[in-house]
Scaffold this motif. Structure first.
Motif, mmCIF file in Angstrom:
data_model
loop_
_atom_site.group_PDB
_atom_site.id
_atom_site.type_symbol
_atom_site.label_atom_id
_atom_site.label_comp_id
_atom_site.label_asym_id
_atom_site.label_seq_id
_atom_site.Cartn_x
_atom_site.Cartn_y
_atom_site.Cartn_z
ATOM 1 N N ALA B 5 34.887 55.845 38.932
ATOM 2 C CA ALA B 5 35.223 56.919 39.851
ATOM 3 C C ALA B 5 34.365 56.858 41.109
ATOM 4 O O ALA B 5 34.829 57.157 42.199
ATOM 5 C CB ALA B 5 35.039 58.261 39.152
ATOM 6 N N THR B 6 33.104 56.445 40.958
ATOM 7 C CA THR B 6 32.206 56.493 42.107
ATOM 8 C C THR B 6 32.273 55.220 42.945
ATOM 9 O O THR B 6 32.130 55.277 44.147
ATOM 10 C CB THR B 6 30.762 56.748 41.660
ATOM 11 N N LYS B 7 32.467 54.040 42.326
ATOM 12 C CA LYS B 7 32.483 52.796 43.094
ATOM 13 C C LYS B 7 33.810 52.631 43.813
ATOM 14 O O LYS B 7 34.848 53.025 43.305
ATOM 15 C CB LYS B 7 32.270 51.605 42.150
ATOM 16 N N ASP B 8 33.728 52.015 44.995
ATOM 17 C CA ASP B 8 34.948 51.770 45.747
ATOM 18 C C ASP B 8 35.696 50.603 45.077
ATOM 19 O O ASP B 8 35.182 49.485 45.018
ATOM 20 C CB ASP B 8 34.574 51.423 47.191
ATOM 21 N N PRO B 9 36.903 50.863 44.583
ATOM 22 C CA PRO B 9 37.601 49.820 43.827
ATOM 23 C C PRO B 9 38.322 48.802 44.719
ATOM 24 O O PRO B 9 38.883 47.841 44.223
ATOM 25 C CB PRO B 9 38.609 50.610 43.001
ATOM 26 N N THR B 10 38.319 49.012 46.047
ATOM 27 C CA THR B 10 39.110 48.159 46.943
ATOM 28 C C THR B 10 38.832 46.676 46.737
ATOM 29 O O THR B 10 39.754 45.876 46.535
ATOM 30 C CB THR B 10 38.822 48.530 48.419
ATOM 31 N N GLN B 11 37.534 46.326 46.768
ATOM 32 C CA GLN B 11 37.167 44.913 46.694
ATOM 33 C C GLN B 11 37.666 44.293 45.390
ATOM 34 O O GLN B 11 38.230 43.198 45.373
ATOM 35 C CB GLN B 11 35.651 44.806 46.783
ATOM 36 N N LYS B 12 37.465 45.023 44.294
ATOM 37 C CA LYS B 12 37.851 44.501 42.979
ATOM 38 C C LYS B 12 39.377 44.328 42.893
ATOM 39 O O LYS B 12 39.873 43.320 42.389
ATOM 40 C CB LYS B 12 37.367 45.464 41.894
ATOM 41 N N GLU B 14 41.483 43.976 45.404
ATOM 42 C CA GLU B 14 41.915 42.892 46.298
ATOM 43 C C GLU B 14 41.686 41.534 45.633
ATOM 44 O O GLU B 14 42.522 40.632 45.714
ATOM 45 C CB GLU B 14 41.137 42.957 47.618
ATOM 46 N N LEU B 15 40.548 41.435 44.963
ATOM 47 C CA LEU B 15 40.214 40.189 44.262
ATOM 48 C C LEU B 15 41.254 39.890 43.169
ATOM 49 O O LEU B 15 41.728 38.757 43.014
ATOM 50 C CB LEU B 15 38.823 40.323 43.640
ATOM 51 N N GLU B 16 41.648 40.940 42.455
ATOM 52 C CA GLU B 16 42.660 40.763 41.398
ATOM 53 C C GLU B 16 43.988 40.309 41.994
ATOM 54 O O GLU B 16 44.695 39.472 41.439
ATOM 55 C CB GLU B 16 42.854 42.067 40.630
ATOM 56 N N LEU B 17 44.326 40.901 43.149
ATOM 57 C CA LEU B 17 45.577 40.550 43.826
ATOM 58 C C LEU B 17 45.560 39.077 44.243
ATOM 59 O O LEU B 17 46.536 38.350 44.058
ATOM 60 C CB LEU B 17 45.710 41.446 45.066
ATOM 61 N N ARG B 18 44.419 38.645 44.774
ATOM 62 C CA ARG B 18 44.290 37.254 45.222
ATOM 63 C C ARG B 18 44.321 36.304 44.025
ATOM 64 O O ARG B 18 44.886 35.224 44.100
ATOM 65 C CB ARG B 18 42.984 37.058 45.992
ATOM 66 N N ARG B 19 43.692 36.734 42.932
ATOM 67 C CA ARG B 19 43.655 35.870 41.743
ATOM 68 C C ARG B 19 45.050 35.507 41.265
ATOM 69 O O ARG B 19 45.277 34.425 40.743
ATOM 70 C CB ARG B 19 42.903 36.575 40.608
ATOM 71 N N GLY B 20 45.975 36.432 41.452
ATOM 72 C CA GLY B 20 47.337 36.204 41.002
ATOM 73 C C GLY B 20 48.011 35.030 41.699
ATOM 74 O O GLY B 20 48.947 34.438 41.165
ATOM 75 N N VAL B 21 47.522 34.702 42.911
ATOM 76 C CA VAL B 21 48.197 33.628 43.662
ATOM 77 C C VAL B 21 47.405 32.320 43.651
ATOM 78 O O VAL B 21 47.895 31.301 44.143
ATOM 79 C CB VAL B 21 48.492 34.036 45.129
ATOM 80 N N ILE B 22 46.210 32.345 43.109
ATOM 81 C CA ILE B 22 45.348 31.154 43.173
ATOM 82 C C ILE B 22 46.013 29.941 42.512
ATOM 83 O O ILE B 22 46.028 28.849 43.085
ATOM 84 C CB ILE B 22 43.973 31.450 42.527
ATOM 85 N N VAL B 23 46.579 30.130 41.341
ATOM 86 C CA VAL B 23 47.176 28.993 40.618
ATOM 87 C C VAL B 23 48.310 28.389 41.441
ATOM 88 O O VAL B 23 48.357 27.170 41.651
ATOM 89 C CB VAL B 23 47.683 29.422 39.214
ATOM 90 N N LEU B 24 49.199 29.267 41.924
ATOM 91 C CA LEU B 24 50.338 28.761 42.700
ATOM 92 C C LEU B 24 49.863 28.035 43.962
ATOM 93 O O LEU B 24 50.331 26.926 44.274
ATOM 94 C CB LEU B 24 51.269 29.938 43.050
ATOM 95 N N ALA B 25 48.913 28.653 44.668
ATOM 96 C CA ALA B 25 48.398 28.036 45.894
ATOM 97 C C ALA B 25 47.777 26.671 45.593
ATOM 98 O O ALA B 25 48.010 25.694 46.317
ATOM 99 C CB ALA B 25 47.358 28.955 46.523
ATOM 100 N N THR B 26 47.025 26.600 44.516
ATOM 101 C CA THR B 26 46.371 25.338 44.146
ATOM 102 C C THR B 26 47.408 24.266 43.830
ATOM 103 O O THR B 26 47.303 23.124 44.307
ATOM 104 C CB THR B 26 45.475 25.578 42.908
ATOM 105 N N LEU B 27 48.410 24.631 43.065
ATOM 106 C CA LEU B 27 49.422 23.643 42.673
ATOM 107 C C LEU B 27 50.170 23.104 43.892
ATOM 108 O O LEU B 27 50.506 21.917 43.959
ATOM 109 C CB LEU B 27 50.411 24.252 41.671
ATOM 110 N N THR B 28 50.422 23.978 44.885
ATOM 111 C CA THR B 28 51.166 23.503 46.066
ATOM 112 C C THR B 28 50.391 22.417 46.814
ATOM 113 O O THR B 28 51.000 21.598 47.510
ATOM 114 C CB THR B 28 51.449 24.651 47.072
ATOM 115 N N GLN B 29 49.073 22.415 46.680
ATOM 116 C CA GLN B 29 48.247 21.449 47.416
ATOM 117 C C GLN B 29 47.961 20.186 46.605
ATOM 118 O O GLN B 29 47.221 19.323 47.053
ATOM 119 C CB GLN B 29 46.912 22.109 47.812
ATOM 120 N N LEU B 30 48.510 20.124 45.402
ATOM 121 C CA LEU B 30 48.191 18.962 44.563
ATOM 122 C C LEU B 30 49.409 18.083 44.272
ATOM 123 O O LEU B 30 49.476 17.424 43.238
ATOM 124 C CB LEU B 30 47.522 19.426 43.252
#
Lengths: 299, 119
Positions: B5-12, B14-30
């Motif tokens: 409740a007290t910590k700003d959850p934005t960073q966490k 956003e990180l989760e949102l980005r994590r969802g695309v990491i695999v796809l992004a990585t595969l496109t470059q390989l």
């Protein structure tokens, strides 16, 4: 310090947390990547490859614990989901182990051991059991489905039958013995105290009969309802009170030796029932109640 | 609960949102072989910065799942491990791209509805 030893120590710290078979390959790759990063930063920022830059790079990479966990999910000895069960079993089991030592401490102090010895033994056994459980669960298919827990009807009905057998064995031992042996008489050693037989024993038998009927009903329904659960608590508490009454009256059999033996059994039984009831009440305390049914929730 | 409740959850988040695309992004470059550092640079140049401590272990995990194949090369002096899509990885990439496009369309619809309601 030169950057290479920092990278080497960092890689060693990461790989020390990994299984042996993975270490060499990951160490080689990690060293190469960190070195690559170091060279790139040195070129891009036009600064010497010194220890401060190496430290910055490895810290950006992440703490060795975190990085190792990314490479390999370690086996958790006590699965997070089992933490509560472990704590409860440790405390209740520890208390039982300590309580079981009380008679020895009182009667044969020379044979008594430090309670801590038994507690350490108990915790060791528990850790092994939970570790095995965690290992089995890790190897199981993660996508396995879930099924609601089913009441074991067979066991429930068997328990009900056992209640009625208990009533027969304790209520009419002489008659039963005669039936089983072709009319022989039960030894006078096992003759109940008349007061106990007439005034106190029937209460226990009545409670057992009620418990037997309750279990039959649970078996028929296939589940414990809130009402049946409450009735069961009441009956369990009743049995505990009646057994306490037996102990306070002290006379169960006419003869002294069987009487003393029976009182010891009643004490042990009472102790087990108290623990059972306490545990059930404690576990039941956290159960979610009064949830709306499907139609109520929709309304 | 108090921390949440007290910590700003934005960073966490956003990180989760980005994590969802990491695999796809990585595969496109390989589609062609790349070593870890080169891959990270390629992703960064295209606007997706991924922590080294996340990306490199991910490559190993994808290799273990037969999505990537790898080999050590020493062409330019120091040994480097090169990763490339395996045949399973290529099929997976096609499937993930389709899933991503569907998801993207759905999200666009949801965000459009949301902005219309707000207006």
């Amino acid at each position: 310090m030169k950057p290479e030893p920092i990278i080497r120590k960092y890689v060693a710290d990461v790989t020390a947390r990994l299984p042996h078979r993975m270490r060499h390959d990951i160490a080689l790759e990690l060293t190469s990547l960190l070195q690559e990063e170091l060279n790139a930063r040195t070129d891009a920022e036009d600064r010497p490859a010194d220890d401060s830059l190496a430290l910055e790079i490895v810290n950006n990479f992440g703490h060795p614990e975190k990085v190792a966990a990314e490479y390999h999910t370690p086996w958790t000895i006590i699965a997070p989901a089992d933490t509560r069960a472990f704590c409860l079993t440790a405390v209740v089991g520890g208390a039982l182990v300590a309580a079981a030592q009380v008679p020895t401490t009182l009667l044969r102090p020379e044979d008594a051991r430090e309670p801590s010895e038994y507690l350490v033994w108990w915790l060791g056994v528990l850790v092994l059991l939970f570790a095995a459980r965690s290992l089995i669960s890790r190897r199981r298919d993660e996508d396995r489905g879930w099924k609601p827990a089913q009441l074991n009807r067979g066991a429930t009905l068997a328990l009900a039958a056992l209640s009625f057998v208990g009533i027969l064995v304790y209520g009419a031992p002489a008659w039963l013995y005669g039936q089983l042996t072709g009319g022989q008489e039960l030894t006078s050693w096992l003759q109940y105290d008349p007061d106990f037989h007439r005034a106190r024993l029937p209460w226990l038998l009545a409670l057992w009969a009620a418990q037997g009927l309750l279990l039959l009903e649970v078996g028929r329904r296939g589940e414990w309802t809130e009402t049946l659960r409450r009735v069961n608590y009441g009956l369990s508490a009743g049995v505990i009170v009646v057994l306490g009454w037996f102990l306070s009256a002290e006379r169960l059999f006419v003869e002294a030796v069987p009487n003393a033996t029976a009182l010891a059994f009643v004490r042990a039984f009472l102790f087990a029932l108290l623990i059972d009831l306490g545990l059930r009440l404690y576990l039941d305390r956290g159960r979610v109640r009064d949830l709306p049914t499907g139609t109520e929730a929709a309304a | 609960m108090r921390n949440m409740a007290t910590k700003d959850p934005t960073q966490k988040l956003e990180l989760e949102l980005r994590r969802g695309v990491i695999v796809l992004a990585t595969l496109t470059q390989l589609r062609s072989p790349r070593y870890g550092y080169e891959l990270r640079q390629a992703l960064e140049e295209r606007g997706l910065s991924i922590e080294e401590g996340t990306l490199y272990p991910l490559l190993r995990r994808l290799e273990k799942q037969d999505v990537l194949a790898s080999e050590w090369r020493t062409d330019s002096g120091s040994p480097r491990r090169y990763y490339v899509l395996s045949s399973t990885g290529r099929a997976l990439l096609t499937q993930l791209i389709a899933t991503w496009q569907n998801l993207n369309q759905t999200m666009e619809r949801l965000l459009d509805e949301d902005s219309t309601r707000e207006a």
